[in-house]
Design a protein around this motif. Structure first.
Motif, PDB file in Angstrom:
ATOM      1  N   PRO A   5       0.835  -1.205   0.000  1.00  0.00           N
ATOM      2  CA  PRO A   5       0.000   0.000   0.000  1.00  0.00           C
ATOM      3  C   PRO A   5       0.871   1.256   0.000  1.00  0.00           C
ATOM      4  CG  PRO A   5      -0.163  -1.214   2.096  1.00  0.00           C
ATOM      5  CD  PRO A   5       0.937  -1.838   1.320  1.00  0.00           C
ATOM      6  N   CYS A   6       0.846   2.000  -1.097  1.00  0.00           N
ATOM      7  CA  CYS A   6       1.583   3.263  -1.165  1.00  0.00           C
ATOM      8  C   CYS A   6       0.661   4.341  -0.597  1.00  0.00           C
ATOM      9  CB  CYS A   6       1.961   3.581  -2.608  1.00  0.00           C
ATOM     10  SG  CYS A   6       2.647   5.232  -2.810  1.00  0.00           S
ATOM     11  N   PRO A   7       1.156   5.156   0.330  1.00  0.00           N
ATOM     12  CA  PRO A   7       0.289   6.183   0.926  1.00  0.00           C
ATOM     13  C   PRO A   7      -0.239   7.171  -0.113  1.00  0.00           C
ATOM     14  CG  PRO A   7       2.385   6.017   2.098  1.00  0.00           C
ATOM     15  CD  PRO A   7       2.499   5.159   0.885  1.00  0.00           C
ATOM     16  N   TRP A   8       0.418   7.278  -1.241  1.00  0.00           N
ATOM     17  CA  TRP A   8      -0.039   8.200  -2.287  1.00  0.00           C
ATOM     18  C   TRP A   8      -0.893   7.493  -3.332  1.00  0.00           C
ATOM     19  CZ3 TRP A   8       0.914  13.053  -1.014  1.00  0.00           C
ATOM     20  CH2 TRP A   8       2.008  13.341  -0.186  1.00  0.00           C
ATOM     21  N   CYS A   9      -0.548   6.262  -3.683  1.00  0.00           N
ATOM     22  CA  CYS A   9      -1.157   5.618  -4.849  1.00  0.00           C
ATOM     23  C   CYS A   9      -2.081   4.461  -4.495  1.00  0.00           C
ATOM     24  CB  CYS A   9      -0.080   5.088  -5.790  1.00  0.00           C
ATOM     25  SG  CYS A   9       1.225   6.258  -6.115  1.00  0.00           S
ATOM     26  N   GLY A  10      -2.090   4.028  -3.234  1.00  0.00           N
ATOM     27  CA  GLY A  10      -2.914   2.869  -2.883  1.00  0.00           C
ATOM     28  C   GLY A  10      -2.145   1.576  -3.097  1.00  0.00           C
ATOM     29  N   GLN A  62      10.860   2.205  -2.002  1.00  0.00           N
ATOM     30  CA  GLN A  62      10.604   3.344  -2.880  1.00  0.00           C
ATOM     31  C   GLN A  62       9.630   2.901  -3.970  1.00  0.00           C
ATOM     32  OE1 GLN A  62      13.807   4.985  -5.292  1.00  0.00           O
ATOM     33  NE2 GLN A  62      12.757   6.948  -5.494  1.00  0.00           N
ATOM     34  N   HIS A  63       8.616   3.710  -4.203  1.00  0.00           N
ATOM     35  CA  HIS A  63       7.666   3.403  -5.280  1.00  0.00           C
ATOM     36  C   HIS A  63       8.294   3.873  -6.588  1.00  0.00           C
ATOM     37  CE1 HIS A  63       3.204   3.408  -6.732  1.00  0.00           C
ATOM     38  NE2 HIS A  63       3.929   2.432  -7.238  1.00  0.00           N
ATOM     39  N   SER A  64       9.351   3.141  -6.974  1.00  0.00           N
ATOM     40  CA  SER A  64      10.241   3.647  -8.026  1.00  0.00           C
ATOM     41  C   SER A  64       9.596   3.646  -9.408  1.00  0.00           C
ATOM     42  CB  SER A  64      11.541   2.853  -8.035  1.00  0.00           C
ATOM     43  OG  SER A  64      11.285   1.488  -7.849  1.00  0.00           O
ATOM     44  N   GLY A  66       6.449   4.190  -9.764  1.00  0.00           N
ATOM     45  CA  GLY A  66       5.163   4.853  -9.528  1.00  0.00           C
ATOM     46  C   GLY A  66       5.418   6.315  -9.210  1.00  0.00           C
ATOM     47  N   CYS A  67       5.029   6.730  -7.997  1.00  0.00           N
ATOM     48  CA  CYS A  67       5.163   8.143  -7.650  1.00  0.00           C
ATOM     49  C   CYS A  67       6.571   8.500  -7.189  1.00  0.00           C
ATOM     50  CB  CYS A  67       4.160   8.495  -6.566  1.00  0.00           C
ATOM     51  SG  CYS A  67       4.475   7.608  -5.023  1.00  0.00           S
ATOM     52  N   ARG A  68       7.431   7.518  -7.028  1.00  0.00           N
ATOM     53  CA  ARG A  68       8.831   7.673  -6.611  1.00  0.00           C
ATOM     54  C   ARG A  68       9.006   8.081  -5.150  1.00  0.00           C
ATOM     55  NH1 ARG A  68      12.507   6.388 -10.238  1.00  0.00           N
ATOM     56  NH2 ARG A  68      14.196   7.210  -8.965  1.00  0.00           N
TER      57      ARG A  68
HETATM   58 ZN   LIG Z   1       3.110   5.727  -4.961  1.00  0.00          ZN
END
Ligand SMILES: [Zn+2]
Lengths: 99, 992
Positions: A5-10, A62-64, A66-68
């Motif tokens: 779960p990315c706090p920005w992207c889900g 790191q959501h590399s 994705g949103c980074r």
């Molecule tokens: Zn993200």
């Protein structure tokens, strides 16, 4: 493949992320120009020593692809369950022992 | 008599005959056949040869557990090997060949291996190495020839493979009675459901075992079809269960060995993400272990039943069926009703009255307390069998033309096991069932040890409802499906692991058919101390074939337990790992091949380079111009011309691949200051500076330039190779280490084109191109830059040098790259401008002693590279404390040196070791390495190879001679250590 779960992207597939490392390791403040042997030791420990706990583990990802953004994840390294994920500079919630 | 087709019965379509070939012989079958059933119907019993001993083998099972009947299908591009005949749906024109037989299936010369089997014992692969060093080479040669299955197709696979991503509430793996019930329950409750089954049609044994179950299956199938919440995938195997309920499935789309229709993929890889997974994966029958149980014509009991009932093929006229459990009575009845003379040997001395009545009603000759002790080989299949009591003391011969056996059923708990779930032994079933689980997966039906159809249905229905409810759906409305069987099946079983006891077996009795592991191999492994199931597996290769021991593992583990006098639960079982059954490699890659796997990155000026005769070299995903050929030139002539022209006139090189990072924010200055080990604080707006970046451990990470565009705005370049890593390094420190710093970074590598203009005439040329500007040392000093326009095109002109010559870089937004390049090329004509590629660039920077990838290898410090003076003393930066470690400040660390051949002409290469030894020693002779050559190139300035390298104390050893040894290239060249600045050591040219 884990869902992280990315706090920005889900929740996103693990393949979008890069594992960074133990999130309980804090880089010691190195700003003092004078370096004591203790400070040198602390820095060396930070660079080289890692715990290998069985069970819950706080780690940076790191959501590399994705949103980074970097995120802090609490993951059980035995069964890969993730019970919390926050932005890198936020604190993970605390959980009662054994959950 | 071998197998034959029945007049009626089965799910085949007798009005649609299909022609096919097996080992060149024309045969025919019907739509609905598998290759295995069609071969049996044509009287074929011998279908292949075994892995190790080349023993004759026939089909053994009815599905993906098949260990023996592996075939190669198709020709040329379509050829595919190791296909299980039981899993191949027959199609018109199918062309199958047997495997592992030479010269032919019937006359296999390598079956001599059978006779020398005493010399191929368990652990053979290990024992062979205990002899003298060369002894194993001889058997190795023969074993390599003899062992193995089919050959991989050596042609490039041009088939299309697709990847699909599917999300659903409930995934049901397996379309038998329990799976169908689970899917119906979940879907009726409102959950979205996907149900997959490896066979061409759903239904499992419910399709053919008895009429009542068939009624349920048919009703369920029509409901599935009508319900839009259910997705049905046939010929689809759920082969692996991964984290967070990702279930990997493979769907066979194009028939194996057949040409594909336009736009038809060979297979689809499904990445299923389910909220709940229901394993309705059924169970796998295991054989009895008796002498010659591997002969063609011997197979599993349910396989014999299914061939008769599902495909209308009887495997023989006089069938001997040996069992230890209740399930076989149904199959014996099916075979007898299809017209065979069936003798049923049940090792148990007493069974229920219902079972004896069932056998009697079907006219099965039931003999209790008897079992099969050995199959007697006929021409292909068996001609008779030795039967008797389990003590093996008295025996008699019975005529038969086919033998079926059942040692009980093992639930398929593979998917459960993939996720770390445990296996639990149950004495009443003599089987492992799913124990503690870690993921949201539940087993139902036979996979859960519920072997009766009614129980299976009930468990599927219940878990389907539970899964849907758990996900917040409402209880399904309407009646639960019912299954009324005339007689509820019983599932009792007695443990029976060999017939008779292992020590008195009457010949070679196989446990693992595919890997030719026998009961005596298990005994020997135990005797030699391989006491755990994991050791047994590796020592005997039991369970290591493409079938992953589906029919053999439990028998093997039980025999091991028996030999040790321990319980099976105590000995345990090996861990199942994905894939459940073989998955074609192409499915993993899917469409990600060629350009979709590794796309080409092109600089904005790529087309201009190609038109100018450039050869390209891969640098990561980039294709960089390596040199530009002119008519009559070979590679070296081009490279030398380009390099010389930079030294004598002016050259232009595409440097767009350099990483470029935009850094902005109130704390940008502080961040840049911490990022580089050299001082950056004093860098004023309008100036550019060379920077060296370290890792926290003090080793050099990357180098590049930093231009300060404004007070809070920097423009950084990195090396081509490290562009992504440097960006991630910066993001990490901003996100994690110093979240208080107000800075944003963005990659702008693709947004900017760059070209380097180097050489003594570069200023003259640029001055001509930019007449309005003052490009003198005062107007644009060394390490200065300015934003301006060239013919109305925006450019950033930086005075930096990589080649050691007077040099500039011109950067421009990518869309103007080609125009700027062409304008400069035009202007440059009067000044002798030539484009130069990465080869000349490499030669020039080595001459100048500029470090690059070969030197920045992650093991070198700034001081190692002679850049120790750059390291700031009065600021904190990443790597500062790392550098203070004792080992990194030692005197005898490897230091950067220049290297030239002592004779002024011999060639040597990067990667060479530097040593004092005058000659390369023989094999095994050790000489101390004092350092290594990190980069080497031909130098136009010196007319010979020059290089950079690292040598202990190298900076204090200039003038000494060492040897550059590269045994791989057969080179051992005396080289002289010199200053790394092999031209213009004072830097007068670039400052000029
Ligand atoms: Zn993200």
């Amino acid at each position: 493949m884990m869902l992280i779960p990315c706090p920005w992207c889900g929740p996103r597939a693990e393949s979008e992320f890069t594992y960074i490392g133990d999130a309980r390791r804090q880089r010691p403040d190195t700003s003092a120009l004078e370096v004591s042997p203790e400070a040198l030791q602390a820095h060396s420990d930070y660079v080289y020593l890692r715990d290998n706990p069985k069970g819950w583990h706080q780690e940076y990802w790191q959501h590399s692809s994705g949103c980074r953004a970097h995120l802090k994840v609490e993951r059980n390294v035995v069964d890969h369950r993730i019970r919390a994920s926050v932005k890198a500079d936020e604190a993970l919630p605390s959980f009662p022992e054994g959950r | 008599m071998p197998g034959f087709r029945l007049e009626q019965g089965g799910l085949i379509d007798r009005s649609t005959p299909l022609n096919f070939r097996f080992d060149g012989k024309s045969m025919s079958g019907f739509a609905g056949d598998t290759l295995a059933s069609a071969l049996l119907a044509n009287g074929v019993q011998l279908m292949g040869r075994s892995f190790k001993y080349h023993r004759p083998r026939g089909v053994y099972g009815s599905g993906s557990e098949e260990p023996n009947a592996l075939m190669t299908l198709g020709r040329g591009q379509e050829e595919e090997s190791n296909l299980r005949a039981t899993m191949v749906d027959l199609y018109d024109g199918l062309d199958a060949r047997s495997q592992n037989a030479w010269p032919s299936l019937n006359l296999d010369l390598l079956s001599a291996n059978s006779m020398i089997s005493a010399f191929l014992p368990a652990g053979f692969y290990y024992k062979i190495f205990l002899g003298s060093a060369n002894f194993w080479l001889l058997p190795e040669y023969f074993i390599r020839r003899a062992a193995g299955l089919g050959y991989p197709n050596a042609l490039d696979n041009e088939d299309d493979f697709q990847h699909h991503y599917q999300h659903c509430d409930v995934l049901v793996a397996g379309g038998g009675t329990s799976g169908l019930a689970a899917a119906l329950a979940a879907a009726r409750s409102g959950a979205s459901v996907v149900i997959v089954d490896e066979h061409a049609r759903l239904g499992g044994q419910g399709l053919w075992r008895n009429a009542e179950e068939r009624v349920f299956v048919d009703a369920a199938l029509s409901e599935l079809e009508a319900n839009p919440k259910i997705k049905v995938l046939t010929r689809t195997t759920a082969w692996g269960h991964y984290d967070d309920n990702m279930v990997a499935c493979i769907q066979i789309e194009g028939d194996p060995g057949a040409p594909l229709a336009p736009h038809q993929p060979r297979a689809r890889a499904w990445h299923m993400r389910a909220q709940r997974v229901i394993y309705a994966t059924g169970a796998i029958e295991r054989p009895l272990v008796f002498a010659n149980n591997d002969r063609p014509g011997v197979m599993l009991a349910h396989a014999a039943g299914s061939f008769a009932s599902k495909f209308g093929v009887l495997i023989g006229k006089r069938i001997l069926l040996a069992t230890n459990n209740d399930d076989s009575y149904a199959h014996a009845s099916i075979l007898a009703q299809a017209g065979a003379e069936v003798t049923l040997l049940d090792a148990r001395s007493a069974v229920s009255a219902a079972l004896t009545a069932q056998a009697k009603a079907a006219q099965v000759d039931l003999r209790l307390g008897q079992t099969v002790l050995a199959a007697k080989a006929g021409k292909a299949g068996p001609s008779a069998a030795e039967i008797g009591a389990l003590d093996g003391k008295s025996s008699s011969l019975i005529d038969c033309d086919a033998i079926a056996s059942s040692g009980g059923w093992s639930p398929s708990i593979h998917l459960h096991s993939h996720t770390g779930g445990k296996a639990e032994w149950r004495d009443d079933l003599q089987a492992f069932v799913a124990g503690k689980r870690l993921q949201e997966g539940v087993t139902v039906g036979a996979a859960a040890g519920l072997f009766g159809a009614q129980d299976a249905l009930a468990s599927g229905w219940q878990q389907g409802l539970a899964a849907a409810q758990d996900l917040g759906h409402h209880q399904a409305s309407g009646e639960a499906p019912r299954l009324e069987l005339a007689e509820a099946p019983t599932t009792t079983i007695m443990p029976l692991w060999s017939c008779p006891k292992p020590k008195i077996l009457k010949g070679k009795a196989f446990v693992d058919f595919q890997n030719d592991a026998s009961a005596s191999d298990v005994a020997m492994a135990n005797q030699e101390g391989y006491r755990s199931v994991e050791h047994l597996k590796r020592y005997t290769t039991l369970g290591m074939g493409t079938d992953q021991g589906k029919t053999s593992n439990i028998n093997g583990h039980a025999l091991l337990a028996e030999a040790q006098g321990r319980a099976i639960a105590e000995v345990g079982t090996t861990t199942f790992r994905p894939p459940y059954s073989p998955v074609t490699l192409g499915a993993f890659g899917g469409p990600h091949t060629g350009m979709a796997f590794a796309p080409i990155r092109r600089t904005p000026m790529q087309a201009l380079h190609a038109a100018a005769g450039a050869s390209f070299v891969e640098a990561g995903l980039w294709y960089r111009a390596e040199w530009y050929s002119r008519p009559g030139e070979d590679m070296w002539a081009s490279i030398k011309r380009e390099a010389l022209n930079v030294r004598q006139a002016v050259g232009m090189c595409d440097v767009s691949t350099l990483g470029k990072i935009d850094v902005q924010g109130p704390d940008a200055q502080e961040f840049i200051q911490r990022l580089y080990c050299n001082g950056m604080k004093t860098l004023p707006v309008g100036k550019v500076r060379y920077g060296l970046m370290l890792r926290d451990d003090g080793m050099v990470f990357d180098d590049g330039t930093v231009a300060r565009l404004a007070d809070q705005h920097y423009y950084m370049t990195t090396t081509t190779a490290k562009a992504a890593a440097v960006l991630a390094h910066m993001e990490y420190h901003l996100d994690v280490v110093w979240p208080d710093l107000k800075v944003r970074v963005a990659s702008i590598t693709d947004q900017w084109a760059g070209m380097s203009i180097a050489g003594p005439r570069s200023r003259e040329m640029l001055q001509a191109a930019l007449p309005g500007l003052d490009l003198s040392n005062e107007g644009l000093p060394f390490m200065g830059f300015l934003d301006t326009e060239l013919n109305g095109l925006p450019i950033r002109l930086l005075r930096i040098s990589f080649s050691g010559e007077l040099a500039y870089e011109v950067h421009t937004p990518s869309r103007f790259g080609p125009q700027v390049w062409q304008v400069l090329e035009q202007v440059g004509q009067d000044f002798g401008l030539m484009a130069y590629g990465t080869e000349a660039l490499g030669a020039l920077r080595i001459e100048k002693g500029h470090v690059a990838g070969g030197e920045l290898d992650g093991r070198t410090t700034p001081a190692d590279m002679g850049l120790g003076k750059m390291v700031a003393k009065k600021k904190d930066f990443i790597g500062r404390l790392g550098l203070m470690r004792e080992g990194l400040s030692r005197d005898d660390r490897p230091r950067l040196v220049g290297l030239m051949p002592a004779d002024g002409r011999s060639k040597f290469v990067a990667g060479s070791q530097l040593t004092e030894a005058k000659s390369v020693g023989g094999f095994g002779q050790i000489t101390k390495s004092l350092g290594w050559v990190s980069s080497a190139h031909f130098s136009v300035e010196h007319g010979c190879t020059i290089a950079l390298g690292f040598v202990e104390n190298g900076d204090r050893r200039h003038g000494e001679t060492l040897y550059a040894a590269s045994p791989l290239d057969g080179l051992h060249v005396p080289v002289t250590l010199v200053s790394p600045h092999m031209i213009d050591p004072q830097g007068e040219r670039q400052h000029g």
